[in-house]
Enzyme design. Structure first.
Site, mmCIF file in Angstrom:
data_model
loop_
_atom_site.group_PDB
_atom_site.id
_atom_site.type_symbol
_atom_site.label_atom_id
_atom_site.label_comp_id
_atom_site.label_asym_id
_atom_site.label_seq_id
_atom_site.Cartn_x
_atom_site.Cartn_y
_atom_site.Cartn_z
ATOM 1 N N ASN A 10 -1.910 6.354 -6.980
ATOM 2 C CA ASN A 10 -1.295 6.847 -6.234
ATOM 3 C C ASN A 10 -0.283 8.012 -6.400
ATOM 4 O O ASN A 10 0.843 8.035 -7.199
ATOM 5 C CB ASN A 10 -0.831 5.789 -5.623
ATOM 6 C CG ASN A 10 0.046 6.191 -4.095
ATOM 7 O OD1 ASN A 10 0.425 7.192 -3.610
ATOM 8 N ND2 ASN A 10 1.131 5.090 -3.858
ATOM 9 N N ARG A 90 -5.654 6.817 -3.239
ATOM 10 C CA ARG A 90 -4.223 7.006 -2.098
ATOM 11 C C ARG A 90 -3.872 8.728 -1.192
ATOM 12 O O ARG A 90 -3.766 9.249 -2.697
ATOM 13 C CB ARG A 90 -3.482 5.506 -1.996
ATOM 14 C CG ARG A 90 -2.357 5.679 -1.021
ATOM 15 C CD ARG A 90 -0.901 4.622 -1.037
ATOM 16 N NE ARG A 90 -0.179 5.163 -0.009
ATOM 17 C CZ ARG A 90 1.416 5.429 0.275
ATOM 18 N NH1 ARG A 90 1.863 6.088 -0.977
ATOM 19 N NH2 ARG A 90 1.174 5.335 1.446
ATOM 20 N N LEU A 208 6.056 -5.231 6.345
ATOM 21 C CA LEU A 208 7.770 -4.760 6.107
ATOM 22 C C LEU A 208 8.556 -4.877 4.675
ATOM 23 O O LEU A 208 7.903 -5.752 3.628
ATOM 24 C CB LEU A 208 9.224 -6.444 6.577
ATOM 25 C CG LEU A 208 8.459 -7.137 8.045
ATOM 26 C CD1 LEU A 208 9.298 -8.082 8.091
ATOM 27 C CD2 LEU A 208 8.626 -5.776 8.253
ATOM 28 N N GLY A 209 8.620 -3.749 4.110
ATOM 29 C CA GLY A 209 8.536 -4.259 2.733
ATOM 30 C C GLY A 209 9.495 -1.951 2.996
ATOM 31 O O GLY A 209 10.605 -2.980 3.775
ATOM 32 N N ASN A 210 10.056 -1.495 1.916
ATOM 33 C CA ASN A 210 10.913 -0.316 1.727
ATOM 34 C C ASN A 210 10.674 0.659 3.571
ATOM 35 O O ASN A 210 11.488 1.132 4.143
ATOM 36 C CB ASN A 210 11.172 0.383 0.353
ATOM 37 C CG ASN A 210 12.344 0.133 -0.132
ATOM 38 O OD1 ASN A 210 13.376 0.260 0.028
ATOM 39 N ND2 ASN A 210 12.390 0.454 -1.159
ATOM 40 N N ASP A 281 18.117 -2.313 -0.074
ATOM 41 C CA ASP A 281 17.085 -3.442 -0.901
ATOM 42 C C ASP A 281 18.163 -4.597 0.041
ATOM 43 O O ASP A 281 18.727 -4.856 0.362
ATOM 44 C CB ASP A 281 17.062 -3.441 -2.460
ATOM 45 C CG ASP A 281 16.704 -4.607 -2.845
ATOM 46 O OD1 ASP A 281 16.065 -3.652 -3.928
ATOM 47 O OD2 ASP A 281 17.117 -5.828 -2.169
ATOM 48 N N ILE A 330 8.999 -7.466 2.096
ATOM 49 C CA ILE A 330 9.927 -8.377 2.485
ATOM 50 C C ILE A 330 9.349 -9.600 3.390
ATOM 51 O O ILE A 330 9.805 -10.348 3.467
ATOM 52 C CB ILE A 330 10.903 -7.526 3.710
ATOM 53 C CG1 ILE A 330 11.474 -6.404 3.070
ATOM 54 C CG2 ILE A 330 11.635 -8.614 4.054
ATOM 55 C CD1 ILE A 330 12.100 -4.992 3.402
ATOM 56 N N GLU A 332 6.547 -10.644 2.681
ATOM 57 C CA GLU A 332 5.553 -12.155 1.371
ATOM 58 C C GLU A 332 7.214 -12.864 1.245
ATOM 59 O O GLU A 332 7.039 -14.048 0.789
ATOM 60 C CB GLU A 332 4.712 -11.495 0.485
ATOM 61 C CG GLU A 332 4.158 -10.929 1.322
ATOM 62 C CD GLU A 332 3.460 -9.070 -0.006
ATOM 63 O OE1 GLU A 332 3.670 -9.725 -1.503
ATOM 64 O OE2 GLU A 332 3.054 -8.510 0.250
ATOM 65 N N ASN A 333 8.220 -12.496 1.164
ATOM 66 C CA ASN A 333 9.014 -12.974 0.697
ATOM 67 C C ASN A 333 10.497 -13.598 0.666
ATOM 68 O O ASN A 333 11.217 -14.842 0.935
ATOM 69 C CB ASN A 333 10.083 -12.147 -0.977
ATOM 70 C CG ASN A 333 8.652 -11.631 -2.320
ATOM 71 O OD1 ASN A 333 7.773 -12.528 -2.380
ATOM 72 N ND2 ASN A 333 8.267 -11.002 -2.378
ATOM 73 N N GLU A 383 -3.478 -3.262 -1.593
ATOM 74 C CA GLU A 383 -4.187 -2.275 -1.347
ATOM 75 C C GLU A 383 -4.549 -1.768 -2.462
ATOM 76 O O GLU A 383 -5.652 -1.310 -2.033
ATOM 77 C CB GLU A 383 -3.166 -1.068 -0.885
ATOM 78 C CG GLU A 383 -1.720 -0.735 0.636
ATOM 79 C CD GLU A 383 -0.716 -0.634 0.827
ATOM 80 O OE1 GLU A 383 0.283 -1.450 0.103
ATOM 81 O OE2 GLU A 383 -0.176 0.182 1.122
HETATM 82 P P1 AMP Z 1 7.879 -3.202 -1.214
HETATM 83 O O1 AMP Z 1 8.485 -1.668 -0.468
HETATM 84 O O2 AMP Z 1 6.663 -3.696 -0.514
HETATM 85 O O3 AMP Z 1 7.598 -3.149 -2.187
HETATM 86 O O4 AMP Z 1 8.772 -3.943 -0.499
HETATM 87 C C1 AMP Z 1 10.816 -3.804 -0.992
HETATM 88 C C2 AMP Z 1 11.757 -4.042 -0.402
HETATM 89 O O5 AMP Z 1 10.956 -6.212 -0.253
HETATM 90 C C3 AMP Z 1 12.858 -4.207 -0.919
HETATM 91 O O6 AMP Z 1 13.816 -3.879 0.142
HETATM 92 C C4 AMP Z 1 13.578 -5.363 -1.627
HETATM 93 O O7 AMP Z 1 14.507 -5.668 -1.620
HETATM 94 C C5 AMP Z 1 12.071 -7.046 -0.983
HETATM 95 N N1 AMP Z 1 12.208 -7.875 -1.192
HETATM 96 C C6 AMP Z 1 11.091 -7.993 -1.882
HETATM 97 N N2 AMP Z 1 11.439 -9.572 -2.986
HETATM 98 C C7 AMP Z 1 12.033 -9.922 -1.639
HETATM 99 C C8 AMP Z 1 12.705 -11.386 -1.570
HETATM 100 N N3 AMP Z 1 12.442 -12.168 -1.960
HETATM 101 N N4 AMP Z 1 13.756 -11.484 -0.782
HETATM 102 C C9 AMP Z 1 14.328 -10.749 0.314
HETATM 103 N N5 AMP Z 1 13.370 -9.204 -0.400
HETATM 104 C C10 AMP Z 1 12.948 -8.679 -1.203
#
Ligand code: AMP
Length: 397
Positions: A10, A90, A208-210, A281, A330, A332-333, A383
């Site tokens: 990537n 990618r 849901l991530g960054n 974050d 986000i 997943e966690n 991915e």
């Molecule tokens: P990604 O872009 O998929 O890697 O996701 C990054 C986001 O996932 C960031 O905002 C992290 O704060 C959030 N994240 C990772 N682990 C956790 C967790 N245990 N609780 C809440 N948010 C999380």
């Protein structure tokens, strides 16, 4: 292991992620990251047996090529270079041209470059990475897997903006959607969970991530998604604003902001960061909220409210709904984020199973709603694995 390894790359403008995927076990046997390209501290790092190694790149330019050369040397040192059978890349933007994975040749490279208008930060950087990988592995077939490809099944009513058709004809302005590889993967995994063929399954997939997006999936195909012409639209994200009245852009321009300032604000200073005033974050936002921080609390509320609104609106894109899927860092966690979204969907019958929600974290999948209520589940995305599998499938086609 031999004959099942695919190197997944990537390549970004200032970074290059890589992973060596075993397409039989699905495991990443090696992964790493090149960072700070173009700067004095450009480096490549990787992990072996949990131990981090770092290699400084020289400052005489072309860090993509230097990084790939170092990866090749690493693979030789590990005695696994000869076991790699293909390289998968990618690619963020495939426009309307690429609806599936393709083998890379000079024509494909040119076409990806021609789409740079639509993804100026990403596509040129992908091509630089691809050319370096082709030079390093001249004997291997290399494949391009597009973030936009999965969404090419959207109907015109979902991808066409309510604007003059001239803008589409002249510039290709329409909804393309992103995160397609992730939505594709988690929907296939979710169909296995509910034991239904994917061609007969419908989901709302919530990455849901960054970056964050929602996708309505009908009979296994994308029929709508919240990111649009660029990855700026839709949900609130780490630093991106998501949906916003376009009139605000005109307003800021008239106030003397330059176009660059406006778009930097909307792309880099908004979302969790802008609203909380603290951090992009999600973990930091939730911690601050728990300590009573007003901006962080509002950021949490806007984020979850908007995700729930998108899920609710995508019910109209489907005839039936087999489940909501949460994925991404986000999704997943974060227990509180999922919990609040399900509470906001109460009117549709969703009821969180608190113990199950607490359990489905840190790479574990699982259904997080109570029995005999509409289904929501967590599926960790992968991915790299899709890119490796697609490359392998084409190699043997
Ligand atoms: P990604 O872009 O998929 O890697 O996701 C990054 C986001 O996932 C960031 O905002 C992290 O704060 C959030 N994240 C990772 N682990 C956790 C967790 N245990 N609780 C809440 N948010 C999380």
């Amino acid at each position: 292991m031999s004959n099942s390894l695919v190197l997944v790359i990537n390549s970004g403008s200032s970074s290059l992620k890589f992973a060596l995927i075993d397409t039989v076990s699905g495991e990443a046997t090696l992964n790493g990251l090149g960072e700070c390209f173009g700067l004095a501290d450009a480096n490549v790092s990787w992990k072996i047996d949990g131990k981090k190694h770092e290699f400084q790149l020289s400052d005489n330019g072309n860090h993509h090529k230097q990084a790939i050369d170092r990866i090749v040397a690493l693979l030789e040192e590990q005695g696994i270079k000869q076991d790699i059978v293909a390289v998968g890349h990618r690619v963020v933007h495939g426009g309307e041209k690429f609806t599936q994975t393709v083998k890379i040749d000079e024509t494909v490279l040119q076409e990806i470059e021609n789409l740079s208008d639509l993804a100026p930060l990403h596509n040129p950087a992908h091509v630089v990475g691809m050319r370096a990988a082709i030079a390093a592995f001249p004997a291997l077939s290399q494949y391009a897997v597009f973030d936009t490809a999965f969404h090419q099944t959207m109907p015109a009513k979902a991808y066409t903006g309510a604007i003059s058709s001239k803008l589409y004809d002249d510039y290709g302005i329409r909804r393309y959607g992103f995160h397609g590889t992730s939505h594709y993967f988690v929907s296939r995994e979710a169909a296995k969970v509910i034991n239904k063929p994917i061609e007969k399954s419908s989901f709302i997939s919530v990455h849901l991530g960054n970056g964050a997006s929602v996708c309505a999936i009908k009979d296994g195909q994308s029929v709508d998604t919240s990111m649009g012409f660029t990855p700026l639209s839709g949900l609130m994200m780490g630093t991106r604003c998501g949906d916003l009245d376009p009139g605000i852009i005109e307003f800021l321009l008239k106030k003397g902001w330059s176009p660059e300032q406006v778009f930097k604000e909307l792309n880099s200073n908004s979302g969790f960061l802008g609203v909380s005033g603290l951090t992009s974050d999600c973990r930091g936002v939730i911690e601050a909220m728990e300590e009573g921080h007003v901006g962080a609390t509002l950021a949490f509320e806007i984020f979850t409210y908007r995700v729930a609104k998108y899920i609710a609106s995508y019910m109209v894109a489907l005839d039936e709904l087999d489940g909501i899927i949460f994925t991404g860092g986000i999704g997943e966690n974060s227990l509180p984020i999922r919990s609040q979204i399900l509470k906001s969907l109460k009117i549709f019958g969703y009821r969180e199973d608190e113990a199950a929600n607490a359990d489905a974290r840190f790479g574990k999948d699982g259904v997080i709603t109570q029995a005999n209520t509409p289904l929501a589940m967590v599926i960790p995305t992968n991915e790299e694995w899709v890119i490796a599998k697609e490359s392998m499938a084409l190699l043997h086609a």
